[in-house]
Design a protein around this motif. Sequence first.
Motif, PDB file in Angstrom:
ATOM      1  N   UNK A  79       0.823  -1.208   0.000  1.00 25.46           N
ATOM      2  CA  UNK A  79       0.000   0.000   0.000  1.00 25.46           C
ATOM      3  C   UNK A  79       0.862   1.264   0.000  1.00 25.46           C
ATOM      4  N   UNK A  84       0.632  12.815  -1.116  1.00 27.60           N
ATOM      5  CA  UNK A  84       0.698  11.370  -1.254  1.00 27.60           C
ATOM      6  C   UNK A  84      -0.357  10.797  -2.191  1.00 27.60           C
ATOM      7  N   UNK A 139       3.422   1.967  -1.684  1.00 26.11           N
ATOM      8  CA  UNK A 139       3.933   2.388  -2.994  1.00 26.11           C
ATOM      9  C   UNK A 139       3.128   3.550  -3.570  1.00 26.11           C
ATOM     10  N   UNK A 140       1.800   3.480  -3.463  1.00 23.07           N
ATOM     11  CA  UNK A 140       0.962   4.524  -4.018  1.00 23.07           C
ATOM     12  C   UNK A 140       1.098   5.865  -3.314  1.00 23.07           C
ATOM     13  N   UNK A 141       1.672   5.877  -2.140  1.00 23.51           N
ATOM     14  CA  UNK A 141       1.902   7.125  -1.426  1.00 23.51           C
ATOM     15  C   UNK A 141       3.205   7.792  -1.868  1.00 23.51           C
ATOM     16  N   UNK A 192      -6.573   8.738  -2.751  1.00 25.11           N
ATOM     17  CA  UNK A 192      -6.878   7.511  -2.019  1.00 25.11           C
ATOM     18  C   UNK A 192      -8.394   7.349  -1.959  1.00 25.11           C
ATOM     19  N   UNK A 243      -1.248   9.915 -14.483  1.00 21.55           N
ATOM     20  CA  UNK A 243      -1.546   9.399 -13.162  1.00 21.55           C
ATOM     21  C   UNK A 243      -2.837  10.052 -12.689  1.00 21.55           C
ATOM     22  N   UNK A 297       3.743   7.604  -8.284  1.00 17.37           N
ATOM     23  CA  UNK A 297       2.469   7.790  -8.979  1.00 17.37           C
ATOM     24  C   UNK A 297       2.142   6.556  -9.816  1.00 17.37           C
ATOM     25  N   UNK A 298       1.067   6.655 -10.619  1.00 16.31           N
ATOM     26  CA  UNK A 298       0.598   5.491 -11.369  1.00 16.31           C
ATOM     27  C   UNK A 298       1.668   4.943 -12.302  1.00 16.31           C
TER      28      UNK A 298
END
Lengths: 89, 379
Positions: free
Chosen positions: A39, B68, A41-43, B71, B104, A46-47
């Motif tokens: 989890x 960040x 990684x997404x913080x 979400x 993104x 980016x995509x």
Amino acid sequence: MIKVSFTPNLNRHLSCPQQDVVGDTVAQALQMVFAGNPQLQGYILDDQGRLRRHVAVFVDGQMILDRRYLSDRLQADSTIYIAQALSGG
Amino acid sequence: MATDTARLDSDGAATLRVATRKGLFTYQQQAPGQWQLTRSAFIGDPVSMLLTDPRSGDRYAALNLGHFGVKLHRAEPGSDQWREIATPKYPPGAGDGKDGEGVSVEQLWALSPSGADRPGTLWAGTIPGGLFKSEDRGDSWQLVESLWQRPERSEWFGGGYDQPGIHSICVDPRDSRRLLVAISCGGVWETRDEGDSWRLLGEGLRAEYMPPEGVNALAVQDPHCLAVCAAAPDSAWIQHHNGIFHSADSGVSWREISGVQPSSFGFAVAVHPQDPATAWFVPGVKDECRLPVDGRLVVTRTRDGGDSFEVLDSGLPQQHAYDLVLRHALDVDAQGRQLAFGSTTGNLWLSENQGDHWHCLSTHLPPIYALRFDPAAAA
């Protein structure tokens, strides 16, 4: 070992204690971190796997140069610090 | 895992949820005319969109963390525990077709449930313009490539944000395969096969901001918000960058409603869920002056399909008001009686009589991005 630590501000959202990993580049070290904490990684990224615009990474006190591929080289005992950039507000 | 503060919802109380720049707030009706802030969550974090799923009672909150990323969290019915679930994510190499760089998710801007016959299916609209589908209550998401790959996407551009974004997703209550999707700035799109193929609609929409030869081009229109009448889904309303438009033929063609006082500029529209001729708007001066006209905050209401409008100002500030109401910050409840709207100034108003009178619930919330009444069936 390479020590990876994180801004305390990330702990508001998820657990990310300091970790010891190995790797020749920032990308390799972070992939080891993410393997144990997907989890996170997404913080940080980016995509497309780039460093997020308002996240900064320091290696031994120096901000990394390659935000796209994270190819900055590490020493065997480097320290990596994941910081919250002030540009994010 | 985040936890709502304060107590759980009371059984059956009318509930209004408010997404703001610094948290998610829940108001509940204690008695007619009396609403109380009963819960808060994600304090300090921007909440860009929210949803209470009428099929399950699941609640969703999309965050846009400045550092960040985006979400998505879900709370189950009756629970005060929010759990982070998967966030829509563009696949590697998904580009905007312009500079070769992959994109993104910058913001989760729309979140809509499919029909009762598809209980786990959700749709999400994002900046920079991708539509995503989940068939497992948001545990995983897939980019709808059929829309993303449309050649007309090269004509889309940002409206208010740097990149285009999907802000309105209307699922036809008669047929879950049919969706209307609105994009700023990318026009109005329809699928009749649940996203396998798409048709660009919008005949009659008008884009003054384009060069003269492009004013009526469909793929550059800026529908600020699209809303469909639940009981008569062929009737649709748009608050467009250049005015108010109504369609009686499922979005194929649009009639511009002109002469609306004090202005036809705005961002939000709400449509009565049973009466397609009744709709509400919150006007501003114009695009480069996003304020109430003459400092008087009003709501406009039509009950005759746009032939005439009433100006509703009872209970609203009539001087020195600088409130801007964003596109998701006006809502009407499932009965068509209660309305609420909130402003970027952090003011929140509610009406229990279709807008005839408004009372102020707060003057000191953070900037309000979106608000929604809970559907009647939700837990």
